[in-house]
Design a protein around this motif. Structure first.
Motif, short mmCIF file in Angstrom:
data_model
loop_
_atom_site.label_atom_id
_atom_site.label_comp_id
_atom_site.label_asym_id
_atom_site.label_seq_id
_atom_site.Cartn_x
_atom_site.Cartn_y
_atom_site.Cartn_z
N MET A 258 0.84 -1.14 0.00
CA MET A 258 0.00 0.00 0.00
C MET A 258 0.88 1.19 0.00
N PRO A 259 1.86 1.18 -1.08
CA PRO A 259 2.69 2.11 -1.13
C PRO A 259 1.96 3.14 -0.84
N PRO A 260 2.46 4.76 -0.28
CA PRO A 260 1.77 5.86 0.10
C PRO A 260 1.01 6.36 -0.99
N ALA A 261 -0.47 7.24 -1.36
CA ALA A 261 -0.79 8.29 -2.33
C ALA A 261 -0.78 9.51 -1.55
N ASP A 262 0.19 9.75 -0.78
CA ASP A 262 0.12 10.92 0.03
C ASP A 262 0.48 12.04 -0.83
N PRO A 263 -0.41 12.59 -1.42
CA PRO A 263 -0.14 13.67 -2.30
C PRO A 263 0.67 14.66 -1.61
N ALA A 264 0.37 15.12 -0.51
CA ALA A 264 1.07 16.26 -0.04
C ALA A 264 1.97 15.93 1.07
N LEU B 264 3.88 3.00 3.78
CA LEU B 264 4.31 2.43 5.01
C LEU B 264 5.74 2.07 4.83
N ARG B 265 6.57 2.39 5.77
CA ARG B 265 7.90 1.88 5.64
C ARG B 265 7.82 0.41 5.88
N GLY B 266 8.31 -0.35 4.95
CA GLY B 266 8.30 -1.76 5.12
C GLY B 266 6.96 -2.36 4.86
N PHE B 267 6.00 -1.57 4.50
CA PHE B 267 4.69 -2.14 4.20
C PHE B 267 4.23 -1.56 2.91
N ARG B 268 5.18 -0.86 2.20
CA ARG B 268 4.82 -0.21 0.96
C ARG B 268 4.43 -1.15 -0.09
N HIS B 269 3.78 -0.61 -1.12
CA HIS B 269 3.48 -1.40 -2.28
C HIS B 269 4.69 -1.43 -3.13
N ALA B 270 5.79 -1.51 -2.58
CA ALA B 270 6.93 -1.50 -3.44
C ALA B 270 7.12 -2.81 -4.09
N GLY B 271 6.68 -3.85 -3.56
CA GLY B 271 7.03 -5.09 -4.17
C GLY B 271 5.90 -5.94 -4.60
N PRO B 272 5.39 -5.70 -5.78
CA PRO B 272 4.36 -6.57 -6.29
C PRO B 272 4.90 -7.97 -6.44
N SER B 273 6.20 -8.12 -6.29
CA SER B 273 6.79 -9.43 -6.47
C SER B 273 6.41 -10.38 -5.36
N ALA B 274 6.08 -9.84 -4.18
CA ALA B 274 5.79 -10.72 -3.08
C ALA B 274 4.40 -11.29 -3.24
N GLY B 275 4.13 -12.37 -2.49
CA GLY B 275 2.84 -13.01 -2.65
C GLY B 275 1.73 -12.28 -1.96
N VAL B 276 0.53 -12.89 -1.96
CA VAL B 276 -0.62 -12.18 -1.47
C VAL B 276 -0.95 -12.55 -0.05
N GLY B 277 -1.63 -13.65 0.14
CA GLY B 277 -2.01 -14.05 1.47
C GLY B 277 -2.94 -13.07 2.11
N ALA B 278 -3.75 -12.36 1.35
CA ALA B 278 -4.60 -11.32 1.90
C ALA B 278 -5.98 -11.85 2.20
N PRO C 278 -1.18 -6.44 1.07
CA PRO C 278 -1.36 -6.65 2.50
C PRO C 278 -2.38 -5.69 3.12
N LEU C 279 -2.66 -4.58 2.45
CA LEU C 279 -3.71 -3.67 2.93
C LEU C 279 -5.01 -4.44 3.18
N ALA C 280 -5.27 -5.47 2.40
CA ALA C 280 -6.51 -6.23 2.52
C ALA C 280 -6.62 -6.97 3.84
N ARG C 281 -5.50 -7.11 4.55
CA ARG C 281 -5.54 -7.76 5.86
C ARG C 281 -6.07 -6.82 6.94
N HIS C 282 -6.10 -5.54 6.64
CA HIS C 282 -6.40 -4.56 7.68
C HIS C 282 -7.68 -3.77 7.45
N CYS C 283 -8.24 -3.87 6.26
CA CYS C 283 -9.49 -3.17 5.99
C CYS C 283 -10.23 -3.91 4.89
N PRO C 284 -11.54 -3.72 4.81
CA PRO C 284 -12.30 -4.45 3.80
C PRO C 284 -12.03 -3.93 2.40
N VAL C 285 -11.64 -4.81 1.52
CA VAL C 285 -11.45 -4.44 0.13
C VAL C 285 -12.29 -5.37 -0.72
#
Length: 304
Positions: free
Chosen positions: A1-7, A30-44, A208-215
């Protein structure tokens, strides 16, 4: 869930036209929770709502789609995040090394059309806005890394993206996405042909965002960093967020919602999302921040 923190500013009250600079912490990365790696698996867990209050109609009980079950079967752990605590670092490091060695020219060549999870962002094309023609261009490391790294070292961006420092910090973050399966696509935002922002378009239901809120299946997330200081504070964040959210809904007919999770402290970012037609859905506790879950529904697209 890399950031869309626009500002990427922290601050107090900000007008609704406020700009999104720092990281789509919508970007609120999130540091360490960013969407930086689509390479990792899901498990959501798509039905997860731990740590969320006031979810209302956004809470749904879903059967995992066949597409997601297949991805889970192929992957051992999940996220976009470059520094996600639960990431398989060895696997990701190997993928990054392979990608760097191959000197990949562009995202489109990495993601076969038949396996593309975001309906080929590279083919979305330009869109007209009141300030000019805007286009998302998938990142090419050899061309774009110096610029992105410079933007990430701006104090306003560093506060929410956590990618300041040597260039390889940003490089690893971007390469972990390029080496993945296409669930997160890093892009340069060009306005009238001039690079001026960094974006990450990602599959929120495979994150991993899907583990913490409804998507919901095919929910699409946005992270945004308005790069140049001269482009901040002009209302561009909200304007471009609206344009890109519209683009997602047009180009991804299976997507019913565009979402973002800026840091709850990033009031300029939240204001920009509200200006762009997103609504505040809930506060969500994520591993590295407390976030504001922002949602733009297809059904309300022409009303907000």
């Amino acid at each position: 869930m890399p950031p869309a923190d626009p500002a990427a500013h922290t601050g107090t009250a900000v007008p609704a036209t406020a700009d999104v600079n720092a990281g789509a912490d919508s970007s609120a990365r999130l540091r360490g929770f960013r969407h930086a790696g689509p390479s990792a698996g899901v498990g959501a867990d798509l039905g997860a709502n731990a740590g969320v209050s006031g979810l209302g109609e956004d809470t749904v009980d879903l059967r995992l789609p066949d597409e997601l079950l297949a991805l889970i079967a192929d992957a051992s752990s999940g996220s976009h995040g470059a520094r996600r605590p639960d990431q398989d670092t060895a696997q990701t490091s190997d993928a990054i090394a392979t990608t760097r060695a191959a000197s990949v020219p562009s995202v489109p060549s990495l993601v076969p059309a038949e396996d593309d999870l975001l309906d080929r962002v590279a083919d979305w094309g330009p869109t007209d806005t009141s300030v000019g023609v805007f286009q998302l261009v998938p990142v090419r490391v050899e061309r774009d890394l110096p610029l992105i790294s410079r933007w990430m070292n701006d104090p306003a961006a560093a506060a929410f993206w956590g990618l300041s420092g040597p260039r390889n910090v940003t490089e690893d973050h971007v390469l972990s996405q390029l080496a993945g399966d296409g669930r997160s696509v890093p892009c340069i935002g060009a306005l009238d042909g001039t690079p001026m922002s960094f974006w990450e378009i990602y599959r929120a239901d495979l994150d991993p965002l899907a583990r913490h809120c409804p998507v919901r299946p095919h929910d699409t997330g946005i992270h945004l960093l308005v790069g140049a200081v001269a482009d901040r504070g002009r209302g561009l964040g909200g304007l471009l967020l609206r344009a890109v959210a519209d683009l997602v809904l047009v180009r991804r007919p299976s997507c019913a919602r565009v979402i973002a999770e800026p840091d709850i402290r990033n009031t300029p970012s939240i204001a920009a999302f509200l200006t762009a037609g997103f609504r505040f859905s809930a506060e969500v506790d994520l591993p590295d921040k407390r976030a504001a879950l922002m949602v733009r529904n297809r059904a309300l697209r022409h009303l907000l």
